[in-house]
Enzyme design. Structure first.
Site, PDB file in Angstrom:
ATOM      1  N   ASP A  71       0.817  -1.208   0.000  1.00  0.00           N
ATOM      2  CA  ASP A  71       0.000   0.000   0.000  1.00  0.00           C
ATOM      3  C   ASP A  71       0.856   1.265   0.000  1.00  0.00           C
ATOM      4  OD1 ASP A  71      -2.326  -1.436  -0.072  1.00  0.00           O
ATOM      5  OD2 ASP A  71      -2.699  -1.357   2.085  1.00  0.00           O
ATOM      6  N   ASP A  97      -1.407  13.552  22.001  1.00  0.00           N
ATOM      7  CA  ASP A  97      -0.182  13.340  21.231  1.00  0.00           C
ATOM      8  C   ASP A  97      -0.352  13.728  19.771  1.00  0.00           C
ATOM      9  OD1 ASP A  97       0.960  12.410  23.513  1.00  0.00           O
ATOM     10  OD2 ASP A  97       1.450  10.410  22.764  1.00  0.00           O
ATOM     11  N   SER A 115      -5.544   5.248  11.204  1.00  0.00           N
ATOM     12  CA  SER A 115      -6.770   5.603  11.920  1.00  0.00           C
ATOM     13  C   SER A 115      -7.351   4.402  12.660  1.00  0.00           C
ATOM     14  CB  SER A 115      -7.794   6.158  10.925  1.00  0.00           C
ATOM     15  OG  SER A 115      -9.050   6.353  11.532  1.00  0.00           O
TER      16      SER A 115
END
EC number: 2.7.1.23
Length: 293
Positions: free
Chosen positions: A73, A177, A191
């Site tokens: 990917d 963060d 995600s």
């Protein structure tokens, strides 16, 4: 009979001999069938092909009808940020790990690719995000992301402070963060590892996923894909931050800067074999349970 794809490009800097062999096999197979084949110039030192076949991604986007990305990917993400500017179809041969975006099996791609070249394929248009860093009212840097744009500390992990606006409407402030802003395509990437939801690729939506927030009430948020996300970085942050696009391009962010993230007008024209099933891909890649009966 006129072919759908006459000029085909091979893209992807191989990291192993197997990937290089796939490039060579594809080149010989396609040229043997009479296709005009262009090759990513980054392969020049590894692949024995005529010099006039070698070109950069911009030239490939301008001249080719189809791009075949060999790798994982990551290779697809790098190609997508350039090829989305052009009217070119893109398909992938998986020589990486998970391979959510690269459908074709490297050991048996010829049969499926033959059908694709004959017109038996489905097309998906995947939108990208544009990320801009604004300083004193001017754009200082920008880039695109197919998966996600991430605001995070520069070199050492630490808490940062920023405010989030959606179409100029204040949504929330956060100490964390960082923040992952992802497309549906990116919802199965960084995600997902941060606790974000999986979005169907056809959804016009963007996810905002906090990274280790200081409050338990901070949760992932899904917003309409046509919204503009604005991050106002607190002047009190003691060091430089970054916006990372697909984990491949970094934009420096200083305390007091604004980061604008919105849907790009350009889309990646991703094609799949006719039997492609997104939920079947999820089941295979994520290890979901099979049917009970």
């Amino acid at each position: 009979m006129k072919r759908i794809f006459q000029t085909i490009a091979l893209i992807g800097k191989p990291r192993n001999p197997d990937a290089l062999q796939t490039h060579k096999t594809l080149f010989d197979w396609l040229t043997g069938k009479g296709y005009d084949v262009l090759v990513d110039h980054r392969l020049a030192n590894d692949l024995d092909v005529p010099q006039d076949c070698l070109c950069d991604l911009l030239t490939i986007g301008d001249k080719a009808n189809l791009a075949i990305v060999v790798g994982g990917d990551g290779n697809m993400l790098g190609a997508a940020r350039v090829l989305s500017r052009f009217d070119i179809a893109v398909i992938g041969v998986n020589r990486g790990n998970l391979g959510f975006l690269t459908d074709l099996d490297p050991e048996s791609f010829k049969e499926e690719l033959t059908r694709v070249l004959e017109g038996e394929f489905v097309t998906e248009r995947r939108f990208l995000l544009e990320a801009e860093v604004h300083r004193h009212g001017q754009i200082k840097s920008r880039n695109a992301a197919l998966n996600e744009a991430v605001l995070h500390p520069d070199k050492i992990a630490h808490m940062i402070e920023f405010e989030v606006y959606i179409d100029d409407n204040f949504a929330f402030s956060q100490r964390s963060d960082g923040l992952i802003i992802a497309t549906p395509t990116g919802s199965t990437a960084y995600s997902l590892s941060g606790g974000g939801p999986i979005l169907s690729p056809s959804l016009n939506a963007i996810t905002l996923v906090p990274m280790f927030p200081h409050t338990l009430s901070s949760r992932p948020l899904v917003v309409d894909g046509d919204r503009c996300i604005k991050l106002l970085v607190s002047p009190n942050n003691g060091s430089t931050l970054e916006v990372s696009c697909d984990g491949q391009v970094s934009l420096p962010v200083s305390p007091g800067d604004e980061v604008h993230i919105y849907q790009s007008p350009e889309q990646l024209q991703l094609i799949h074999p006719k039997n492609y099933n997104y939920y079947g891909v999820l089941r295979a890649k994520l290890g979901w349970s099979s049917k009970l009966f």
